[in-house]
Structures are given as C-alpha cells and as structure tokens.
Design an enzyme around this catalytic site. Structure first.
Site, PDB file in Angstrom:
ATOM      1  N   ARG A 178      36.705  48.467  39.179  1.00  0.00           N
ATOM      2  CA  ARG A 178      36.798  47.013  38.982  1.00  0.00           C
ATOM      3  C   ARG A 178      36.012  46.309  40.080  1.00  0.00           C
ATOM      4  NH1 ARG A 178      42.848  45.521  37.320  1.00  0.00           N
ATOM      5  NH2 ARG A 178      41.836  43.575  36.727  1.00  0.00           N
ATOM      6  N   ASP A 196      44.296  43.728  27.110  1.00  0.00           N
ATOM      7  CA  ASP A 196      45.678  43.881  27.595  1.00  0.00           C
ATOM      8  C   ASP A 196      46.647  44.239  26.467  1.00  0.00           C
ATOM      9  OD1 ASP A 196      44.742  43.316  30.105  1.00  0.00           O
ATOM     10  OD2 ASP A 196      45.284  41.201  30.055  1.00  0.00           O
ATOM     11  N   ILE A 223      36.200  46.548  27.535  1.00  0.00           N
ATOM     12  CA  ILE A 223      36.303  45.841  28.824  1.00  0.00           C
ATOM     13  C   ILE A 223      36.502  46.859  29.955  1.00  0.00           C
ATOM     14  CG2 ILE A 223      37.498  43.995  30.103  1.00  0.00           C
ATOM     15  CD1 ILE A 223      36.299  42.950  27.495  1.00  0.00           C
ATOM     16  N   LYS A 257      51.227  35.236  33.379  1.00  0.00           N
ATOM     17  CA  LYS A 257      50.930  35.805  34.709  1.00  0.00           C
ATOM     18  C   LYS A 257      49.479  35.522  35.099  1.00  0.00           C
ATOM     19  CE  LYS A 257      49.763  40.341  34.882  1.00  0.00           C
ATOM     20  NZ  LYS A 257      48.483  40.684  35.501  1.00  0.00           N
ATOM     21  N   ASN A 258      48.555  35.784  34.179  1.00  0.00           N
ATOM     22  CA  ASN A 258      47.143  35.695  34.538  1.00  0.00           C
ATOM     23  C   ASN A 258      46.639  34.257  34.644  1.00  0.00           C
ATOM     24  OD1 ASN A 258      47.075  38.411  34.826  1.00  0.00           O
ATOM     25  ND2 ASN A 258      46.127  38.829  32.841  1.00  0.00           N
ATOM     26  N   CYS A 300      41.308  51.018  40.880  1.00  0.00           N
ATOM     27  CA  CYS A 300      42.470  50.675  40.085  1.00  0.00           C
ATOM     28  C   CYS A 300      42.583  51.723  39.002  1.00  0.00           C
ATOM     29  CB  CYS A 300      42.225  49.285  39.517  1.00  0.00           C
ATOM     30  SG  CYS A 300      43.376  48.774  38.269  1.00  0.00           S
ATOM     31  N   ARG A 342      55.667  43.999  37.302  1.00  0.00           N
ATOM     32  CA  ARG A 342      54.598  43.123  37.799  1.00  0.00           C
ATOM     33  C   ARG A 342      54.244  42.052  36.781  1.00  0.00           C
ATOM     34  NH1 ARG A 342      50.621  46.606  41.310  1.00  0.00           N
ATOM     35  NH2 ARG A 342      49.911  44.514  41.740  1.00  0.00           N
ATOM     36  N   LEU A 384      30.080  40.180  40.636  1.00  0.00           N
ATOM     37  CA  LEU A 384      29.803  38.880  40.011  1.00  0.00           C
ATOM     38  C   LEU A 384      30.455  37.746  40.800  1.00  0.00           C
ATOM     39  CD1 LEU A 384      30.342  39.965  36.288  1.00  0.00           C
ATOM     40  CD2 LEU A 384      28.141  39.487  37.387  1.00  0.00           C
TER      41      LEU A 384
HETATM   42  N1  EPU Z   1      33.278  43.090  36.159  1.00  0.00           N
HETATM   43  C1  EPU Z   1      32.115  43.375  36.807  1.00  0.00           C
HETATM   44  N2  EPU Z   1      31.839  42.710  37.969  1.00  0.00           N
HETATM   45  C2  EPU Z   1      32.678  41.764  38.481  1.00  0.00           C
HETATM   46  C3  EPU Z   1      33.886  41.479  37.798  1.00  0.00           C
HETATM   47  C4  EPU Z   1      34.157  42.152  36.624  1.00  0.00           C
HETATM   48  O1  EPU Z   1      31.333  44.213  36.380  1.00  0.00           O
HETATM   49  O2  EPU Z   1      32.372  41.188  39.530  1.00  0.00           O
HETATM   50  C5  EPU Z   1      33.597  43.807  34.913  1.00  0.00           C
HETATM   51  C6  EPU Z   1      34.931  44.546  34.999  1.00  0.00           C
HETATM   52  O3  EPU Z   1      34.759  45.828  35.567  1.00  0.00           O
HETATM   53  C7  EPU Z   1      35.365  44.595  33.556  1.00  0.00           C
HETATM   54  C8  EPU Z   1      34.873  43.270  33.017  1.00  0.00           C
HETATM   55  O4  EPU Z   1      33.838  42.849  33.903  1.00  0.00           O
HETATM   56  O5  EPU Z   1      34.716  45.617  32.884  1.00  0.00           O
HETATM   57  C9  EPU Z   1      35.912  42.200  32.904  1.00  0.00           C
HETATM   58  O6  EPU Z   1      36.642  42.095  34.121  1.00  0.00           O
HETATM   59  P1  EPU Z   1      37.281  40.733  34.599  1.00  0.00           P
HETATM   60  O7  EPU Z   1      36.681  40.361  35.908  1.00  0.00           O
HETATM   61  O8  EPU Z   1      37.228  39.730  33.489  1.00  0.00           O
HETATM   62  O9  EPU Z   1      38.790  41.156  34.838  1.00  0.00           O
HETATM   63  P2  EPU Z   1      39.731  40.563  35.932  1.00  0.00           P
HETATM   64  O10 EPU Z   1      39.429  39.136  36.111  1.00  0.00           O
HETATM   65  O11 EPU Z   1      39.745  41.446  37.116  1.00  0.00           O
HETATM   66  C10 EPU Z   1      41.602  39.740  34.302  1.00  0.00           C
HETATM   67  C11 EPU Z   1      43.072  40.009  34.141  1.00  0.00           C
HETATM   68  C12 EPU Z   1      43.271  41.398  33.563  1.00  0.00           C
HETATM   69  C13 EPU Z   1      42.569  41.444  32.212  1.00  0.00           C
HETATM   70  C14 EPU Z   1      41.077  41.104  32.391  1.00  0.00           C
HETATM   71  C15 EPU Z   1      40.307  41.049  31.092  1.00  0.00           C
HETATM   72  C16 EPU Z   1      43.995  38.703  35.928  1.00  0.00           C
HETATM   73  C17 EPU Z   1      44.727  38.663  37.211  1.00  0.00           C
HETATM   74  N3  EPU Z   1      43.711  39.898  35.442  1.00  0.00           N
HETATM   75  O12 EPU Z   1      41.140  40.725  35.205  1.00  0.00           O
HETATM   76  O13 EPU Z   1      44.671  41.560  33.362  1.00  0.00           O
HETATM   77  O14 EPU Z   1      42.681  42.733  31.659  1.00  0.00           O
HETATM   78  O15 EPU Z   1      40.955  39.826  33.040  1.00  0.00           O
HETATM   79  O16 EPU Z   1      40.868  40.115  30.243  1.00  0.00           O
HETATM   80  O17 EPU Z   1      43.711  37.670  35.345  1.00  0.00           O
HETATM   81  C18 EPU Z   1      46.659  42.751  33.086  1.00  0.00           C
HETATM   82  O18 EPU Z   1      47.238  41.658  33.007  1.00  0.00           O
HETATM   83  O19 EPU Z   1      47.234  43.848  32.817  1.00  0.00           O
HETATM   84  C19 EPU Z   1      45.261  42.787  33.509  1.00  0.00           C
HETATM   85  C20 EPU Z   1      44.647  43.884  33.933  1.00  0.00           C
END
Ligand code: EPU
Length: 426
Positions: free
Chosen positions: A120, A307, A329, A22-23, A115, A399, A124
C-alpha cells in the site's frame, strides 16, 4: 485473546441500524486539525480505528470530548508530531499528513508499513503534496514534509489502480489552505471523499466539482469551526444486505443508505435478488434459491467496492454454478479464501480472480480473521454454516464494524464473544 463463537444455520430477521462510516470518520477527524475552532462530528461510529485516531489527536495536543456518537475536537495548538507507536497501530493515520503540513508548515510522520491486504504505497500522496510546494525527504523510517507556503497547483492523482481515497483526502486537506487555485484530476469520487468536501466547505473551504474526478479548490487564509454529521457506512450496509441473502433471511436496512451502494444492489439484482422499499426501510428478502452466478470486478466508486469482495465471495459459495470475482484495487486481498475452503467452500485462484463453485454447504470450523473484511466474511460464513464456527483475531473486526455482534444478536444470530480459554456450548 478473544474469539467469537457462532452457531450457524439459523434464520435471522429484523431491522439493522447502520452506523457512521469509518472511512469517512478517519479523514474527517484529521480535517479538524485545520482550524483552531471547535469542530463537532456527529454519527461517529464506536470503533477501534476511530479510538486510535482520537488518541493520536489528543497526543498531538487537541482537546477532545466524546458523548455518545458525537466527538468534539479543538486543535488550539499542535505541539508534536505523531509517534511511531501510535501510527503503527493504524495505517489510515497517514491521512493526518495533509492537514498537519497545512496547519504547521511541516510534519514528520512514520511511514506506514506493509499491510496484509497487499502493498500500500503512498507515492501519490507525496507527489500531490510536492506539487503543492512541499519538500519531502525520507529519513530513518520517517517521511518529513515541509512547506514555507503551500501554493495551488494542477495535480493528477491517478495511479496504476485508479484514484486514491486517502491520497485525495490528504491533498485536498492541504490545498484548502494553499495560496491560489488547486485542480485535482483523477480525484477519488468515493462518498467518504465527498463527505470530507462537505465538512471542509462547512469550515469555510471553497471547493468546486464535489463528487466528480476533478476538484477545483480555491485556497483560503483560514478555516473555522463546524458541526457535521458523518455519512452512514455503505460497507456495513452492504455487509448486512449480503448477510440476508447468504442466510436466506429477511432483513430491513435504512433506505437512505441504498444510494451509496448502487453497484452492490445492481449486481445482486442482475443475479436475481429482489429488494423492496417499505416506508423508510430497504427490505431484503433473502431467497437465495433464485440467485444466479455472478462475474464481478472490484473498482473505485461507483464500481463494486473492494471492501465487499470478501463478503460477496461468501454469497457466491451459496449460489449454484460458477461465480468469478476479480480484485482490481488490491490484487492480493484474498486472505479469506483459504479460511472459506476450510469451511467446505470450493474456490480456486487464477491471478487476482477467485473462481467460486457454489452450493457446497459450508460447515463450521475454527478460522482466523487476517484483516477487517476477511473477518466480516468469516462471521457471515459462520452464520450460514452448519455447526459451530470460531473466529480468531477478531480485533480486526473491532476496528471497523460498530457493535457488530450486538447488531447480529439483535436479529437472532447465535453469536458470543469469549476469551479463547473459556469454552462452553452455545
Ligand atoms: N495506491 C498507490 N499509490 C498511492 C496510494 C494508493 O499506488 O499513493 C494504490 C493502492 O495500492 C491501491 C489503490 O491505489 O491499489 C487504491 O488505494 P487507496 O489509496 O484508494 O486506498 P486507501 O485510501 O489506502 C481506502 C480505505 C480502504 C479501502 C480503499 C479502497 C480508508 C481509511 N481506507 O484506503 O478501506 O479499501 O480506500 O476503497 O479510507 C477497509 O475499510 O477495510 C479498507 C481497507
């Protein structure tokens, strides 16, 4: 409203096919917007999040066709911005931002809200796009991103909790069409980001350092069509691997996914689990009587994935002694804990660490999924518990797990989806 009813306590056996990730599928669909040519993505899982993303692409103006696990996207012209109604259904729609600004020079997107797994932010993502020359304003709940010309830049994408997966995908998707060279430092190294790099390369992008925290991107004028198979879902693989251990069952999983789940396999081996390779199969003989307690911390790849924190917590309830799991995380991602306690687990929280006193038998109960991975953990707990478990709000599970109940039923799980108002005995 649908629920899932699980009659727990039985052994499972058989081979489980693992679907596409999915991701990976979500940012790869977004990357299809970077060309006017046709892009075909194979091994696309059948999931609600993928359906939402496909709906958004269609709304933006793409021609989409889906046959079995193959989606073909043609983004000849994109005539509108994503609407709040669509975006609010799925937080991951944020990963359209980089591709849309690269393609159209501007985009207005609803800011994703909070969320259940915690705050979230997207600071960045925005900082990275700003470095590439975007102007960013926030008005009326919309983030407005525009750039006359994207320019290569040196960008540091690390944050308080490490790198950002979808943030890296966004900045990368914009940088491939920027003028000049971009260097992303502290890029996410998750296999899903690597898969995006491979698709972009197949489309004509020039990316060095793929899989490392430093990506060097030489911008090109345009990208072309491609045909790409999405990587398998390492989280689905890990979920079934844990299921085998939780239920004391023997399951066979595709061997080629194991290298994507190194931290999970290693921590389980250290706890005493024994895995075998037999031909194309990775065999889990789920003898949990040999397992010792564990101390784990979730980390960005290649560390233990957040995850799988909730499903791993279920296994820890079944191992004699005290196990600890710390969430690095998403420090608030513990919605499964109270539900597991309702099933008889002995878990207390200390900050972002759950302290799990194992080996109390779980007993079936009505429980509620509050997010995708919490839902999966509750299915696993229900399969290990005595008696019947009913899981509500299973739309979270839909999902992210492709045909989960069918796959479970095929290996012998007694599991049934029903409307909440239809009650029969399993
Ligand atoms: N973060 C920031 N600022 C940002 C972005 C992220 O501080 O601009 C922080 C977040 O709050 C978190 C950490 O950085 O503490 C990592 O977040 P990341 O941005 O890597 O997460 P994401 O890209 O929103 C993806 C997956 C998630 C998975 C995380 C971590 C997708 C669509 N989602 O989320 O998947 O948990 O990476 O590996 O790729 C799931 O599948 O259940 C799921 C939540």
């Amino acid at each position: 409203m649908q629920i899932v009813r699980i009659a727990g306590g039985g052994k499972l056996a058989g081979r489980v096919a693992i679907s596409g990730a999915k991701n990976a599928g979500l940012p790869l669909l977004a990357a299809c917007l970077l060309t006017t040519d046709e892009v075909t993505l194979r091994r696309m899982p059948e999931l609600n999040d993928i359906r939402f993303m496909a709906e958004i692409l269609e709304y933006l103006g793409c021609d989409m066709t889906r046959t079995d696990d193959r989606i073909t996207v043609r983004a000849r012209s994109l005539n509108q911005d994503p609407s709040y109604e669509l975006v609010r259904q799925m937080r991951a729609s944020i990963c359209l931002m980089g591709a849309l600004v690269a393609r159209n020079g501007q985009v207005k997107m609803p800011l994703p809200g909070g969320c259940v797994i915690g705050q979230r932010p997207i600071d960045l993502h925005l900082r990275g796009l700003q470095k590439l020359g975007c102007e960013i304003t926030i008005e009326g709940g919309l983030v407005c991103v525009s750039a006359r010309q994207l320019r290569g830049a040196r960008i540091f994408l690390g944050g308080r909790y490490g790198s950002t997966v979808t943030g890296t995908a966004n900045v990368l998707s914009a940088a491939v069409l920027a003028r000049g060279t971009t260097i992303i430092q502290s890029a996410a190294c998750e296999p899903e980001v690597v898969d995006l790099c491979h698709l972009l390369t197949a489309m004509g992008a020039k990316i060095n350092g793929i899989g490392s925290p430093t990506l060097e991107i030489e911008g090109v004028d345009s990208l072309h069509g491609a045909d790409h198979a999405i990587i398998p879902d390492r989280i689905e693989f890990g979920t079934f691997l844990l299921l085998a251990l939780i239920t004391g069952s023997c399951l066979r999983l595709p061997r080629d996914v194991a290298p994507l789940a190194g931290a999970v396999i290693d921590s389980l081996e250290q706890a005493g689990a024994i895995f075998e390779v037999d031909g194309e199969d990775f065999v889990v003989r789920g003898d949990r009587s040999e397992l010792r307690p564990m101390e784990l911390t979730t980390l960005p790849f290649p560390g233990f994935p957040t995850d799988l924190q909730a499903p791993m917590s279920v296994l820890m309830t079944q191992i004699p002694g005290v196990s600890l799991i710390t969430e690095r995380i998403y420090p608030n991602r513990f919605m499964h804990i109270n539900e597991l306690c309702r099933m008889g687990a002995d878990i207390t929280m200390e900050g972002a660490t759950s302290i799990i006193k194992g080996r109390r038998a779980l007993s079936g109960a009505p429980v509620m999924a509050s997010d995708l991975r919490c839902g999966a953990a509750l299915y696993l707990a229900g399969l290990a518990a005595s008696g019947e478990t009913t899981v509500q709000r299973i739309y979270h599970v839909d999902r992210g797990y492709d045909h989960f109940e069918e796959k479970l039923a095929k290996i012998g799980a007694r599991i049934q989806r029903q409307r909440a108002d239809e009650v029969e005995t399993l």
